[in-house]
Design an enzyme around this catalytic site. Structure first.
Site, PDB file in Angstrom:
ATOM      1  N   SER A  22    -118.526 -35.220  23.523  1.00  0.00           N
ATOM      2  CA  SER A  22    -118.451 -34.227  24.590  1.00  0.00           C
ATOM      3  C   SER A  22    -117.165 -33.414  24.527  1.00  0.00           C
ATOM      4  CB  SER A  22    -118.541 -34.914  25.960  1.00  0.00           C
ATOM      5  OG  SER A  22    -117.475 -35.837  26.117  1.00  0.00           O
ATOM      6  N   HIS A  41    -124.477 -32.053  21.762  1.00  0.00           N
ATOM      7  CA  HIS A  41    -123.931 -32.657  22.985  1.00  0.00           C
ATOM      8  C   HIS A  41    -124.991 -32.662  24.076  1.00  0.00           C
ATOM      9  CE1 HIS A  41    -121.051 -32.304  26.654  1.00  0.00           C
ATOM     10  NE2 HIS A  41    -121.460 -33.540  26.486  1.00  0.00           N
ATOM     11  N   GLU A  90    -125.679 -28.624  24.347  1.00  0.00           N
ATOM     12  CA  GLU A  90    -124.622 -27.824  23.718  1.00  0.00           C
ATOM     13  C   GLU A  90    -124.672 -28.104  22.216  1.00  0.00           C
ATOM     14  OE1 GLU A  90    -120.651 -26.752  26.241  1.00  0.00           O
ATOM     15  OE2 GLU A  90    -120.901 -28.859  25.758  1.00  0.00           O
ATOM     16  N   ASN A 108    -117.412 -28.606  29.586  1.00  0.00           N
ATOM     17  CA  ASN A 108    -116.328 -29.444  30.095  1.00  0.00           C
ATOM     18  C   ASN A 108    -114.989 -28.726  30.123  1.00  0.00           C
ATOM     19  OD1 ASN A 108    -117.905 -31.653  30.707  1.00  0.00           O
ATOM     20  ND2 ASN A 108    -117.666 -32.587  28.692  1.00  0.00           N
TER      21      ASN A 108
END
Length: 696
Positions: A413, A434, A446, A484
């Site tokens: 991640s 991801h 992702e 993130n």
């Protein structure tokens, strides 16, 4: 007539055929063709009835969304509908594929509707922040009854032909592949037996059943309140159906027109239309041509049978792709496969599929404790814990085991995939996939392109995401990637705000009120405050350390930032409030009153600024790609269009920039966290969008 419409005759039945690829959308040209086609068919004395049918893969699949906001051309849809409805001879709609939105509204002004078994019908305008604006809100409840109309219109769900026949929406089901013959035979029968010209607008029996019963609508509103929170369109659809029940047809149409105008000119519909196009745009990669050859993915290996590994495996099994899951021990492997089985069985209990289907999917999952069993896989996904040395060790081993031509993917991640790729002799085969937790539920994937990832691997990953029911967004390697990295901005400011005077429940309330599924502190309690925390090594340096040391580790211990009752219902905690104030005082934070507006701005504006930095660094292709990441992966409300769309169209880039400059000037930390993006400054200076500024 024009080149999208033809008029022919089968004996005494006129046939108006529409052919406007790809989906026969109701563009100006289509409306003109329908108007002229029906005008001529009505004037033809030898034609005793008219059949409306479409070429291609579908009936009319809706409005032409690209025309929204433009000056109308040619005959309006209402004019076309009036000509059809007032025709002095029976009009039969012959439906295949989908009759959606304006397409179903056209079918509803025909006197009869026939459909093939595979056809679907619906009014999905709510998904674009709209309501049916061509009489759909007034006609559908008169056909199906109020309850079904409420459910269909507020969900946008498509009804099957069978369901349409049962509800009265379709008059007859005709054999697949023989739609025209069936429709002509139906029309001929209507003429021979002198059937009435049924005008739905004149029907009252089904709406009369709900008249004088406001509790029907009250109960329905309560049943969808959670799902429709924050959205205007579902409530406006309900109000239109109330008008259908309580007002004459023409008065109800006025209500529909008024509420439609409010929605179509409002920001929520603009945001949802943006999302609609963004979802389609995201698959277009400028430097990866459409004709790029794809790697055939017939089998998949997954390393790790934990929460993520098991969830990822389910996606492939659901798509019929065999999976081999690797774990270090048989016990852990059995536990992981047991969780997958339990998930499938729970779905079966809810009626989503049969127990036979459970066994079929489980049959596609094989377990092993040996990496050697991945030798012949076409794709291997590593889904172990976030440690660079461990991941590089795994990829080094895979490089020696897995066949050449296979894709080697990591589910990291945040870690540097370029560094992970150095552990192999084939960095072109390495990519980030991801998945978001729970991986079998969340739509976002992702797809992280490393410096040396080949175009074939990228193209295959994008195509594969669609096959397993995900929306794949291509991003670049940077800390936290796109999702993130933006989240870190919000979390940092939320944590600072509670030291400056806001309480966790204040921050959560504001962000929940904005439309996010939950605030950062409620989210932390749900995930567990002790993630990555160690009791033996904790020195009480952070607020989280102090909470965990008091055994306030989140929902699982009945206390975290909030206190929880036996049903896990949260309430503000006096203990936490005192702890925060003490912690802030010791670190010389000046406590003050903080407004809801400041909370919103401090949490969300830095996200917009960071998104602009991601774009200027080339780590995302488009502003809309960033929006899709946050809508699909983090629950950003669709009616706010994603952080970039919201920052640009609701707030204004100039206001975001002004705040970033203000905070940057006042920041004494030396970290530069508020430093404005150069792209943001350029867009404001040139008075253009971020995308335009990016493109030159």
């Amino acid at each position: 007539m024009n080149d999208v419409t033809t008029l022919t005759r089968d004996g005494d039945i006129a046939i108006v055929t529409l052919n406007s690829p790809p989906v026969n959308a109701l563009s100006a040209k289509v409306r003109e063709g329908l108007f002229e086609g029906f005008k001529q068919a009505i004037a033809d004395d030898q034609a005793k009835a008219i059949v409306l049918i479409c070429e291609g893969r579908t009936f009319i699949a809706g409005a032409d969304i690209t025309e929204f906001g433009q000056a109308p051309k040619g005959p309006g849809l209402h004019e076309v509908q009036q000509m059809i409805e007032d025709a002095p001879k029976p009009v039969v709609a012959a439906i295949h594929g989908t009759a959606l939105g304006g397409g179903l509204e056209v079918a509803l002004v025909c006197h009869y509707r026939v459909a093939v078994p595979s056809a679907k019908m619906g009014l999905p305008e709510v998904n674009l922040g709209l309501l049916p604006g061509a009489g759909g809100t007034q006609r559908l409840p008169r056909v199906t009854g109020v309850e079904k109309a409420l459910e269909m219109m507020t969900s946008g769900r498509h009804a099957s032909a069978k369901e349409a026949k049962e509800s009265g929406l379709a008059d007859e089901i005709v054999e697949e592949g023989k739609l025209l013959d069936g429709a002509v035979a139906f029309a001929r029968k209507a003429v021979a037996e002198n059937w009435p010209l049924v005008k739905i607008r004149e029907r009252d029996d089904k709406v009369a059943e709900a008249r004088g019963k406001p509790e029907v609508f009250e109960a329905f509103r309560k049943s969808v309140a959670r799902k429709t929170r924050g959205f205007l369109a579902p409530e406006y659809n309900i109000q239109c159906i109330e008008a259908a029940v309580n007002l004459p047809f023409d008065e109800g149409m006025k209500v529909e027109a008024k509420l439609f105008r409010e929605l179509v000119t409002g920001s929520q519909s603009a945001a949802q239309r943006h999302v609609f196009f963004a979802e389609r745009q995201v698959a277009k990669i400028p430097d990866v041509p459409k004709e790029t050859p794809l790697i055939d993915i017939k089998s998949v290996g997954i390393i790790g049978a934990g929460t993520m590994g098991g969830g990822i495996a389910m996606n492939f099994a659901n798509a019929g792709i065999p999976v081999t899951i690797i774990e270090q021990s048989q016990d852990r492997l059995d536990a992981g496969l047991g969780v997958v089985r339990k998930n499938y069985e729970n779905s079966a209990k809810k009626g989503r599929f049969s127990m036979d289907e459970v066994e079929k999917r489980m049959g596609l999952l094989q377990g092993s404790t040996s990496l050697e069993d991945l030798a012949d896989k076409d794709l291997v996904i590593e889904a172990i814990f976030e440690n660079m040395d461990v991941k590089k060790d795994v990829f080094g081993k895979l490089d020696k085991i897995v066949k050449q031509g296979a894709i080697l993917a990591t589910n990291t991640s945040a870690l540097d995939i370029d560094e992970i790729a150095t552990a192999t002799s084939r960095p072109e085969a390495v990519i980030g996939l991801h998945f978001f937790s729970p991986a079998n539920v969340m739509k976002l994937l992702e797809i992280v392109r490393a410096d040396k990832t080949s175009k074939e691997v990228i193209a295959t990953s994008m195509a594969l995401s669609k096959k397993i029911g995900k929306i794949g967004v291509l991003v670049g390697v940077c800390p936290g990637f796109v999702g993130n990295r933006l989240l870190a901005q919000r979390q940092r400011e939320a944590n600072k705000l509670i030291l400056e005077g806001a309480m966790p429940w204040d921050v959560d309330r504001v962000l929940f009120g904005f439309g996010l599924p939950m605030g950062p502190f409620a989210m932390s309690d749900l995930a567990g405050l002790d993630l990555g925390w160690n009791k033996e090594t904790s020195k009480g340096e952070t607020l989280r350390d102090l909470l965990c040391e008091r055994d306030r580790r989140g929902q699982k211990t009945g206390a975290g930032f909030y206190d929880y009752d036996e049903n896990r219902t949260p309430s503000p905690s006096k203990e936490v409030e005192e702890l925060i104030r003490q912690y802030a005082e010791e670190r010389q934070f000046q406590q003050r009153d903080i407004s809801d507006q400041e909370i919103l701005e401090r949490c969300l504006y830095p996200m917009v600024n960071e998104g602009a930095k991601i774009l200027e660094e080339g780590k995302a292709i488009r502003t809309s790609d960033i929006d899709i990441v946050w809508i699909m992966g983090y629950g950003w409300p669709r009616y706010e269009g994603g952080p970039m769309w919201w920052g640009e169209n609701v707030v204004g880039l100039d206001k975001v920039l002004a705040k970033m400059k203000e905070w940057d000037a006042a920041d004494t930390s030396g970290t530069g966290v508020f430093k404005p993006s150069a792209l943001l400054e350029k867009a404001v200076a040139d008075k253009v969008s971020l995308q335009k500024a990016l493109e030159g």
